[in-house]
Write an enzyme that holds these catalytic residues in place. Structure first.
Site, mmCIF file in Angstrom:
data_model
loop_
_atom_site.group_PDB
_atom_site.id
_atom_site.type_symbol
_atom_site.label_atom_id
_atom_site.label_comp_id
_atom_site.label_asym_id
_atom_site.label_seq_id
_atom_site.Cartn_x
_atom_site.Cartn_y
_atom_site.Cartn_z
ATOM 1 N N LYS A 199 -2.293 6.071 -4.100
ATOM 2 C CA LYS A 199 -3.453 6.945 -3.842
ATOM 3 C C LYS A 199 -3.280 8.334 -4.448
ATOM 4 O O LYS A 199 -2.185 8.901 -4.417
ATOM 5 C CB LYS A 199 -3.667 7.094 -2.327
ATOM 6 C CG LYS A 199 -3.651 5.792 -1.565
ATOM 7 C CD LYS A 199 -4.016 5.975 -0.100
ATOM 8 C CE LYS A 199 -3.732 4.718 0.687
ATOM 9 N NZ LYS A 199 -2.327 4.624 1.167
ATOM 10 N N ASP A 227 0.841 -1.189 0.000
ATOM 11 C CA ASP A 227 0.000 0.000 0.000
ATOM 12 C C ASP A 227 0.881 1.245 0.000
ATOM 13 O O ASP A 227 1.699 1.431 0.908
ATOM 14 C CB ASP A 227 -0.894 -0.002 1.245
ATOM 15 C CG ASP A 227 -1.799 1.211 1.277
ATOM 16 O OD1 ASP A 227 -2.799 1.210 0.536
ATOM 17 O OD2 ASP A 227 -1.508 2.174 2.023
ATOM 18 N N TYR A 243 2.913 9.967 0.726
ATOM 19 C CA TYR A 243 3.972 9.453 1.600
ATOM 20 C C TYR A 243 5.355 9.898 1.116
ATOM 21 O O TYR A 243 6.353 9.695 1.805
ATOM 22 C CB TYR A 243 3.918 7.915 1.705
ATOM 23 C CG TYR A 243 2.602 7.370 2.233
ATOM 24 C CD1 TYR A 243 1.697 8.180 2.908
ATOM 25 C CD2 TYR A 243 2.257 6.033 2.045
ATOM 26 C CE1 TYR A 243 0.484 7.686 3.366
ATOM 27 C CE2 TYR A 243 1.042 5.521 2.514
ATOM 28 C CZ TYR A 243 0.161 6.362 3.163
ATOM 29 O OH TYR A 243 -1.040 5.859 3.616
HETATM 30 N N1 LIG Z 1 -5.620 6.027 4.179
HETATM 31 C C1 LIG Z 1 -4.995 6.666 5.140
HETATM 32 O O1 LIG Z 1 -5.260 7.833 5.414
HETATM 33 C C2 LIG Z 1 -3.979 5.925 5.935
HETATM 34 C C3 LIG Z 1 -3.598 6.433 7.186
HETATM 35 C C4 LIG Z 1 -2.644 5.738 7.914
HETATM 36 C C5 LIG Z 1 -2.100 4.572 7.432
HETATM 37 N N2 LIG Z 1 -2.463 4.115 6.190
HETATM 38 C C6 LIG Z 1 -1.853 2.888 5.623
HETATM 39 O O2 LIG Z 1 -1.939 1.840 6.555
HETATM 40 C C7 LIG Z 1 -0.625 1.338 6.863
HETATM 41 C C8 LIG Z 1 -0.618 0.833 8.271
HETATM 42 O O3 LIG Z 1 -0.963 1.877 9.167
HETATM 43 P P1 LIG Z 1 -0.217 2.051 10.532
HETATM 44 O O4 LIG Z 1 1.221 2.289 10.257
HETATM 45 O O5 LIG Z 1 -0.929 3.032 11.351
HETATM 46 O O6 LIG Z 1 -0.413 0.585 11.150
HETATM 47 P P2 LIG Z 1 -0.226 -0.059 12.553
HETATM 48 O O7 LIG Z 1 0.254 -1.439 12.233
HETATM 49 O O8 LIG Z 1 -1.452 0.095 13.387
HETATM 50 O O9 LIG Z 1 0.890 0.750 13.315
HETATM 51 C C9 LIG Z 1 2.238 0.728 12.959
HETATM 52 C C10 LIG Z 1 3.033 0.994 14.226
HETATM 53 O O10 LIG Z 1 2.985 -0.158 15.039
HETATM 54 C C11 LIG Z 1 4.293 -0.604 15.346
HETATM 55 N N3 LIG Z 1 4.354 -2.062 15.199
HETATM 56 C C12 LIG Z 1 4.358 -2.762 14.050
HETATM 57 N N4 LIG Z 1 4.421 -4.071 14.293
HETATM 58 C C13 LIG Z 1 4.457 -4.210 15.627
HETATM 59 C C14 LIG Z 1 4.531 -5.329 16.473
HETATM 60 N N5 LIG Z 1 4.580 -6.551 15.989
HETATM 61 N N6 LIG Z 1 4.522 -5.112 17.827
HETATM 62 C C15 LIG Z 1 4.480 -3.866 18.321
HETATM 63 N N7 LIG Z 1 4.408 -2.759 17.554
HETATM 64 C C16 LIG Z 1 4.404 -2.929 16.212
HETATM 65 C C17 LIG Z 1 5.198 0.040 14.335
HETATM 66 O O11 LIG Z 1 6.438 0.257 14.911
HETATM 67 P P3 LIG Z 1 7.838 0.332 14.071
HETATM 68 O O12 LIG Z 1 7.594 1.361 13.002
HETATM 69 O O13 LIG Z 1 8.793 0.752 15.105
HETATM 70 O O14 LIG Z 1 8.113 -1.007 13.491
HETATM 71 C C18 LIG Z 1 4.468 1.316 13.993
HETATM 72 O O15 LIG Z 1 4.834 2.323 14.930
HETATM 73 C C19 LIG Z 1 0.296 2.527 6.543
HETATM 74 O O16 LIG Z 1 1.626 2.154 6.290
HETATM 75 C C20 LIG Z 1 -0.362 3.072 5.307
HETATM 76 O O17 LIG Z 1 -0.014 2.293 4.190
HETATM 77 C C21 LIG Z 1 -3.408 4.763 5.468
#
Ligand SMILES: NC(=O)c1ccc[n+]([C@@H]2O[C@H](COP(=O)([O-])OP(=O)(O)OC[C@H]3O[C@@H](n4cnc5c(N)ncnc54)[C@H](OP(=O)(O)O)[C@@H]3O)[C@@H](O)[C@H]2O)c1
Length: 296
Positions: free
Chosen positions: A66, A32, A37
């Site tokens: 996107k 994604d 980004y």
């Molecule tokens: N449409 C939109 O507006 C929108 C908004 C936000 C996100 N997104 C998409 O959704 C994706 C995922 O969103 P998100 O980054 O918020 O997802 P998330 O998985 O809820 O959060 C990621 C965070 O969790 C931590 N993490 C990951 N794996 C872990 C684990 N096994 N144990 C503990 N902590 C862990 C990561 O740390 P580290 O980084 O330190 O590994 C990072 O800080 C984004 O990359 C993007 O592609 C879309």
């Protein structure tokens, strides 16, 4: 579309490239991305290198990017799409999403602000017109499917009713603290995939990763809280995006297994409600800063 996808919202360029490589190596086949980004170049480079190194073909991966808010005017949609394709080094996209339903002032400045620091919205375009331009991308053959992100059920229904090509995917924040049950129901009834972002509450603590119910299930089944949250998301019928920067966490997040019906019920009964990202209300990306209770 593989139900477990890897998100590339990673601010640092080197970390982006490493994470994409780890993700391909761990087995992720769904990526994604977003113009906003500002790392499509790095993702494209890492994908190209990873596909070659792993003997993986383009058809084996699913790539989404996107359309950013400053490109909602119909004449800006195709150039934005082509720009993303070029940066990602691809000749077609599996899925193109309107990043948010909010149009910003058109131009190269992704975050246009007035003198008071307020976002400058664009009242000269409406979402149905942007959608028609998205439909023309599908007609053109380089875009396999289109969808929306950061929409409410009302906005989705409005587009769904008037669309010639129906949205294939809706990407929104979803986790046990924001289950989006009504939206999920509508999606299931109308052949739309709900793609959950922030399944771990963006790693913000306190949050779903530290929820006592999730912790107890994780201890019981010998999995980590992150693995439990990702399994819950898939088992309830959503697709899900996860993002991690280290190889160990990327592998951990790919290694998920089914939960028992009892565990699913326990998570479904969690009463806490919290949205971590306000983009759905404003079009402005970003997670809501946690207020330190001591500062109040
Ligand atoms: N449409 C939109 O507006 C929108 C908004 C936000 C996100 N997104 C998409 O959704 C994706 C995922 O969103 P998100 O980054 O918020 O997802 P998330 O998985 O809820 O959060 C990621 C965070 O969790 C931590 N993490 C990951 N794996 C872990 C684990 N096994 N144990 C503990 N902590 C862990 C990561 O740390 P580290 O980084 O330190 O590994 C990072 O800080 C984004 O990359 C993007 O592609 C879309």
């Amino acid at each position: 579309m593989p139900m477990l996808g890897f998100g590339t919202l990673i601010p640092d360029a080197t970390e982006t490239m490493n994470a994409v490589r780890y993700a391909l190596e761990a087995g992720f086949r769904h990526f994604d991305c977003a113009e906003r980004y500002r790392n499509e170049n790095e993702v494209g480079e890492a994908l190209q290198a990873g596909l070659t190194a792993g003997g993986i073909s383009r058809e084996d991966i699913f790539v989404t990017t996107k359309l950013w808010n400053t490109n909602h005017r119909p004449e800006r949609v195709e150039p934005a799409f082509e720009g993303s394709l070029k940066k990602l080094r691809l000749n077609y996209l599996d899925l193109y999403l309107i990043h948010t339903p909010f149009a910003f002032q058109p131009g190269d400045e992704q975050d246009p602000r007035d003198q008071n620091g307020n976002v400058i919205y664009d009242s000269g375009v409406n979402l149905p017109d942007t959608w028609k331009a998205m439909e023309r991308l599908v007609d053109g053959g380089k875009c396999r499917a289109i969808g929306l992100a950061d929409v409410t059920l009302d906005k989705l229904m409005h587009i769904y009713e008037s669309a010639r090509i129906k949205p294939a995917v809706v990407q929104v924040e979803a986790h046990p603290y924001l289950p989006e049950t009504e939206l999920l129901e509508f999606c299931k009834n109308n052949g739309i995939t709900l793609l959950a972002f922030a399944p771990l509450g963006h790693g913000i603590k306190p949050g779903p990763l530290e929820d006592p119910v999730v912790l107890a299930i994780a201890a019981r089944v010998g999995k980590t809280p992150a693995q439990v949250l990702l399994a819950w998301a898939i088992q309830r019928g959503t697709a899900v995006l996860t993002t991690a920067r280290t190889a160990a966490r990327v592998r951990e997040n790919f290694d998920i297994s089914p939960l028992s019906d009892d565990a699913m019920d326990e998570i479904n009964r969690i009463q806490t409600r919290q949205r971590f990202n306000n983009v759905v209300n404003t079009g402005i990306p970003g997670f809501i800063p946690r207020v330190d209770p001591g500062a109040l």
